[in-house]
Structure formats: structure tokens, C-alpha cells
Design a protein around this motif. Structure first.
Motif, PDB file in Angstrom:
ATOM      1  N   UNK A 253       0.823  -1.218   0.000  1.00  0.00           N
ATOM      2  CA  UNK A 253       0.000   0.000   0.000  1.00  0.00           C
ATOM      3  C   UNK A 253       0.854   1.264   0.000  1.00  0.00           C
ATOM      4  N   UNK A 254       0.223   2.381  -0.302  1.00  0.00           N
ATOM      5  CA  UNK A 254       0.894   3.673  -0.338  1.00  0.00           C
ATOM      6  C   UNK A 254       1.423   4.018   1.061  1.00  0.00           C
ATOM      7  N   UNK A 255       2.431   4.856   1.137  1.00  0.00           N
ATOM      8  CA  UNK A 255       3.066   5.191   2.408  1.00  0.00           C
ATOM      9  C   UNK A 255       2.085   5.827   3.390  1.00  0.00           C
ATOM     10  N   UNK A 256       1.051   6.477   2.890  1.00  0.00           N
ATOM     11  CA  UNK A 256       0.051   7.075   3.778  1.00  0.00           C
ATOM     12  C   UNK A 256      -0.732   6.018   4.540  1.00  0.00           C
ATOM     13  N   UNK A 257      -0.811   4.820   4.008  1.00  0.00           N
ATOM     14  CA  UNK A 257      -1.600   3.740   4.632  1.00  0.00           C
ATOM     15  C   UNK A 257      -0.756   2.767   5.447  1.00  0.00           C
ATOM     16  N   UNK A 258       0.509   3.071   5.651  1.00  0.00           N
ATOM     17  CA  UNK A 258       1.354   2.209   6.462  1.00  0.00           C
ATOM     18  C   UNK A 258       0.909   2.306   7.917  1.00  0.00           C
TER      19      UNK A 258
END
Length: 158
Positions: free
Chosen positions: A93-98
Motif C-alpha cells: 500500500x501507499x506510504x500514507x496507509x502504512x
């Protein structure tokens, strides 16, 4: 398969001598290397590291009249490749969703610039050989005297 073909052609000048069943000594110029077709090992260690028979082993395989491709490790088989990459790989997933962690964020070190112009020569380690230095004595090419050169020579020793 191409690599095996190249190895078959590279070793024409080598000579293989059987020391015991499926154990060989291969002469490469003045050096002699021992290898085992049973254990898939050669003294040069290329066969053990890559899984593809080295040129010494290829000479012994051809001397015995065997198929060289049967000695290549199973890693290189198409079936093994399909098994390794046959499953789907889920995207990250995108880094915002880590997920958040309690560990601190690691930042890069602060760059500290020195005063003045940077050094042109790199800093050598203690065990590394130093650059050679020229001798300070000048020798004349005309009269073979020391202390001046050919361009500034006035006809003898200064």
C-alpha cells in the motif's frame, strides 16, 4: 543452454585424465585441477558457486560422453522458475496507509562542511600505498650535471 554451449567450445585445449570412476584431473596449460562428477565439485569452485559446470568440468563431461545439461543445477530449470514466480505478489500500500509504529523516525546524518576549498586528493587509509613523489634533484640532459636542466643550461656545472 547458451552458457553451456559456450563452455563446451571454450575448453578444447584442456586435457582430462580419469583418476577414478567419475573423478578427473583436468590440465589447463601447466596447472592441474581435480574435480568430481559425482559430487558436482571442482577445485576452481565455479561449479559450486553458480550451479553450472565450469570449463574444467565440461571437459570431463565431454570426455565421458555425457550430456552437459544434465549436470546443470535444478535452479535453472523452467519448472523451478515457474514455481518461484507462479504465485501472485500482493502490492504494497501507499506510504500514507502504512501502520503507525512507536519507534522513532531515523533521519539522515547532518552534513558538516569544512572551511575552505575541498581537498582535491582523496584521503588514503593507513594500509594503502601512498602516491609516489618526484625527486627534488634536477639533472641536465645535455651535460648530465645536477642542479639545472637542459633549458637553463649555460654550458657546464653550476
Amino acid at each position: 543452454m547458451k552458457r553451456v554451449q559456450v563452455l563446451c567450445n571454450e575448453n578444447r585445449s584442456y586435457r582430462a585424465f580419469m583418476s577414478s570412476p567419475r573423478e578427473y584431473e583436468v590440465m589447463e596449460g601447466k596447472s592441474t585441477l581435480s574435480l568430481s562428477l559425482n559430487q558436482h565439485t571442482c577445485l576452481c569452485n565455479v561449479w559450486q558457486l553458480t550451479g553450472i559446470p565450469c570449463r574444467h568440468a565440461m571437459r570431463a563431461i565431454l570426455h565421458e560422453g555425457l550430456d552437459p545439461q544434465s549436470f546443470v543445477h535444478e535452479w535453472y530449470l523452467v519448472e523451478k522458475y515457474k514455481l518461484a514466480y507462479g504465485h501472485s505478489i500482493k502490492p504494497i500500500p501507499d506510504q500514507d496507509r502504512w501502520p503507525a509504529t512507536e519507534h522513532p523516525t531515523i533521519l539522515p546524518p547532518v552534513i558538516k562542511r569544512g572551511v575552505g576549498r575541498p581537498c582535491r586528493n582523496r584521503k588514503r587509509s593507513d594500509d594503502e600505498e601512498r602516491k609516489g613523489t618526484r625527486s627534488k634533484t634536477i639533472k641536465c640532459g645535455k651535460y648530465e650535471d645536477f642542479g639545472h636542466n637542459k633549458a637553463t643550461c649555460k654550458g657546464g656545472a653550476t
